[in-house]
Write a protein that holds these residues in place. Structure first.
Motif, mmCIF file in Angstrom:
data_model
loop_
_atom_site.group_PDB
_atom_site.id
_atom_site.type_symbol
_atom_site.label_atom_id
_atom_site.label_comp_id
_atom_site.label_asym_id
_atom_site.label_seq_id
_atom_site.Cartn_x
_atom_site.Cartn_y
_atom_site.Cartn_z
ATOM 1 N N GLY A 16 1.195 -1.172 -0.161
ATOM 2 C CA GLY A 16 -0.225 -0.358 0.083
ATOM 3 C C GLY A 16 0.631 1.277 -0.274
ATOM 4 N N GLY A 17 2.389 1.358 -0.164
ATOM 5 C CA GLY A 17 2.867 2.502 -0.583
ATOM 6 C C GLY A 17 3.776 2.462 0.477
ATOM 7 N N GLN A 18 3.205 1.801 2.191
ATOM 8 C CA GLN A 18 3.549 2.160 3.343
ATOM 9 C C GLN A 18 4.967 1.771 2.920
ATOM 10 O OE1 GLN A 18 1.394 2.954 6.468
ATOM 11 N NE2 GLN A 18 -0.327 3.919 5.283
ATOM 12 N N SER A 19 6.418 1.699 4.063
ATOM 13 C CA SER A 19 7.332 0.827 4.154
ATOM 14 C C SER A 19 7.664 1.158 6.456
ATOM 15 C CB SER A 19 7.854 1.601 4.866
ATOM 16 O OG SER A 19 8.752 2.811 4.456
ATOM 17 N N ASP A 20 7.761 -0.579 6.659
ATOM 18 C CA ASP A 20 8.015 -0.968 7.641
ATOM 19 C C ASP A 20 8.802 0.252 8.333
ATOM 20 O OD1 ASP A 20 5.345 -2.214 7.457
ATOM 21 O OD2 ASP A 20 6.579 -3.457 6.741
ATOM 22 N N CYS A 21 9.616 1.333 9.132
ATOM 23 C CA CYS A 21 10.472 1.518 8.703
ATOM 24 C C CYS A 21 10.420 2.708 10.558
ATOM 25 C CB CYS A 21 10.409 3.022 8.200
ATOM 26 S SG CYS A 21 10.733 1.972 6.858
ATOM 27 N N VAL A 22 11.622 3.171 10.884
ATOM 28 C CA VAL A 22 11.575 3.952 12.041
ATOM 29 C C VAL A 22 11.767 5.417 11.917
ATOM 30 C CG1 VAL A 22 11.394 1.856 13.796
ATOM 31 C CG2 VAL A 22 13.227 3.090 13.273
ATOM 32 N N GLU A 23 11.806 6.050 12.362
ATOM 33 C CA GLU A 23 12.958 7.242 12.399
ATOM 34 C C GLU A 23 13.452 7.548 13.021
ATOM 35 O OE1 GLU A 23 10.150 9.824 8.821
ATOM 36 O OE2 GLU A 23 9.032 9.754 10.777
ATOM 37 N N ALA A 24 14.762 8.535 12.952
ATOM 38 C CA ALA A 24 15.525 8.940 14.379
ATOM 39 C C ALA A 24 15.669 10.323 14.233
ATOM 40 C CB ALA A 24 17.175 7.690 14.307
ATOM 41 N N ALA A 25 15.648 11.150 15.279
ATOM 42 C CA ALA A 25 16.258 12.165 15.289
ATOM 43 C C ALA A 25 16.829 12.980 16.435
ATOM 44 C CB ALA A 25 15.092 13.337 15.389
ATOM 45 N N ARG A 26 18.172 13.575 16.611
ATOM 46 C CA ARG A 26 18.544 13.888 17.795
ATOM 47 C C ARG A 26 17.817 15.001 18.475
ATOM 48 N NH1 ARG A 26 24.487 15.853 14.738
ATOM 49 N NH2 ARG A 26 24.994 13.611 14.601
ATOM 50 N N LEU A 27 17.807 14.573 19.720
ATOM 51 C CA LEU A 27 17.415 15.558 20.495
ATOM 52 C C LEU A 27 17.550 16.092 21.753
ATOM 53 C CD1 LEU A 27 14.223 13.165 21.266
ATOM 54 C CD2 LEU A 27 14.011 14.601 19.730
ATOM 55 N N ILE A 28 17.671 17.447 22.352
ATOM 56 C CA ILE A 28 18.383 17.709 23.473
ATOM 57 C C ILE A 28 18.492 16.647 24.602
ATOM 58 C CG2 ILE A 28 18.328 19.480 25.360
ATOM 59 C CD1 ILE A 28 17.144 21.003 23.263
ATOM 60 N N GLY A 29 19.889 16.109 24.800
ATOM 61 C CA GLY A 29 20.519 15.040 25.475
ATOM 62 C C GLY A 29 19.887 13.744 25.170
ATOM 63 N N ALA A 30 19.329 13.416 23.579
ATOM 64 C CA ALA A 30 18.699 11.946 23.439
ATOM 65 C C ALA A 30 19.431 12.192 22.248
ATOM 66 C CB ALA A 30 17.741 12.057 24.324
ATOM 67 N N VAL A 31 18.915 11.214 21.733
ATOM 68 C CA VAL A 31 18.009 10.328 20.015
ATOM 69 C C VAL A 31 16.697 9.923 20.404
ATOM 70 C CG1 VAL A 31 18.549 8.799 18.410
ATOM 71 C CG2 VAL A 31 20.215 9.329 19.763
ATOM 72 N N GLY A 32 15.070 10.389 19.244
ATOM 73 C CA GLY A 32 14.094 10.252 19.481
ATOM 74 C C GLY A 32 13.986 9.350 18.218
ATOM 75 N N THR A 49 24.449 6.882 23.292
ATOM 76 C CA THR A 49 25.355 5.746 23.841
ATOM 77 C C THR A 49 24.016 4.618 23.439
ATOM 78 O OG1 THR A 49 27.215 6.616 25.538
ATOM 79 C CG2 THR A 49 26.778 4.100 25.414
ATOM 80 N N ASP A 50 23.233 4.359 24.440
ATOM 81 C CA ASP A 50 22.317 3.365 23.801
ATOM 82 C C ASP A 50 21.708 3.132 22.538
ATOM 83 O OD1 ASP A 50 22.554 2.619 26.761
ATOM 84 O OD2 ASP A 50 20.606 3.779 27.243
ATOM 85 N N PHE A 51 21.866 4.518 21.367
ATOM 86 C CA PHE A 51 21.212 3.927 20.619
ATOM 87 C C PHE A 51 22.416 3.311 19.334
ATOM 88 C CE2 PHE A 51 20.681 6.071 16.055
ATOM 89 C CZ PHE A 51 19.727 6.454 15.955
ATOM 90 N N ALA A 52 23.627 4.163 19.965
ATOM 91 C CA ALA A 52 24.423 3.507 19.348
ATOM 92 C C ALA A 52 25.079 1.537 19.433
ATOM 93 C CB ALA A 52 26.086 4.353 19.827
ATOM 94 N N ALA A 53 24.700 1.430 20.969
ATOM 95 C CA ALA A 53 24.743 0.321 20.839
ATOM 96 C C ALA A 53 23.759 -0.795 20.259
ATOM 97 C CB ALA A 53 24.185 -0.069 22.422
ATOM 98 N N LEU A 54 22.559 -0.529 20.173
ATOM 99 C CA LEU A 54 21.418 -1.199 19.703
ATOM 100 C C LEU A 54 21.652 -0.920 18.010
ATOM 101 C CD1 LEU A 54 17.891 -1.520 18.853
ATOM 102 C CD2 LEU A 54 17.463 0.900 19.032
ATOM 103 N N LEU A 55 21.805 0.122 17.576
ATOM 104 C CA LEU A 55 22.451 -0.014 15.862
ATOM 105 C C LEU A 55 23.787 -1.439 16.185
ATOM 106 C CD1 LEU A 55 22.682 3.580 14.919
ATOM 107 C CD2 LEU A 55 20.811 2.047 14.246
ATOM 108 N N ALA A 56 24.207 -0.874 16.788
ATOM 109 C CA ALA A 56 25.491 -2.078 16.269
ATOM 110 C C ALA A 56 24.674 -3.828 17.357
ATOM 111 C CB ALA A 56 26.435 -2.377 17.460
#
Length: 65
Positions: A16-32, A49-56
Motif C-alpha cells: 500500500g505504499g507504506q514502509s515498515d520503518c522507524v525514524e530517528a532524530a537528535r533531541l536535546i541530550g538524547a536520540v528519539g 550511547t544506548d542508540f549506538a549500541a542498539l544500531l550495533a
C-alpha cells in the motif's frame, strides 16, 4: 527546537505504499525514535550511547527473528 526526523535511505515501500520503518532524530541530550507510519504517536528516547549500541546489535543481526 523542532526535531529533524530522518529515515534510512535503505527504507523501501511496503504494501500500500507504506514502509515498515522507524525514524530517528537528535533531541536535546538524547536520540528519539518513532514509527514513520504514526508520526503523531509518542516517540521513544534514549541516550546516544544506548542508540549506538542498539544500531550495533541490529547490524550484527542479533535482533533478527
Amino acid at each position: 527546537m523542532t526535531p529533524n526526523w530522518r529515515k534510512s535511505s535503505h527504507s523501501g515501500g511496503g504494501q500500500g505504499g507504506q514502509s515498515d520503518c522507524v525514524e530517528a532524530a537528535r533531541l536535546i541530550g538524547a536520540v528519539g525514535i518513532r514509527d514513520s507510519k504514526n508520526a503523531d504517536a509518542d516517540a521513544l528516547s534514549m541516550t546516544g550511547t544506548d542508540f549506538a549500541a542498539l544500531l550495533a546489535r541490529i547490524k550484527r543481526g542479533e535482533l533478527d527473528q
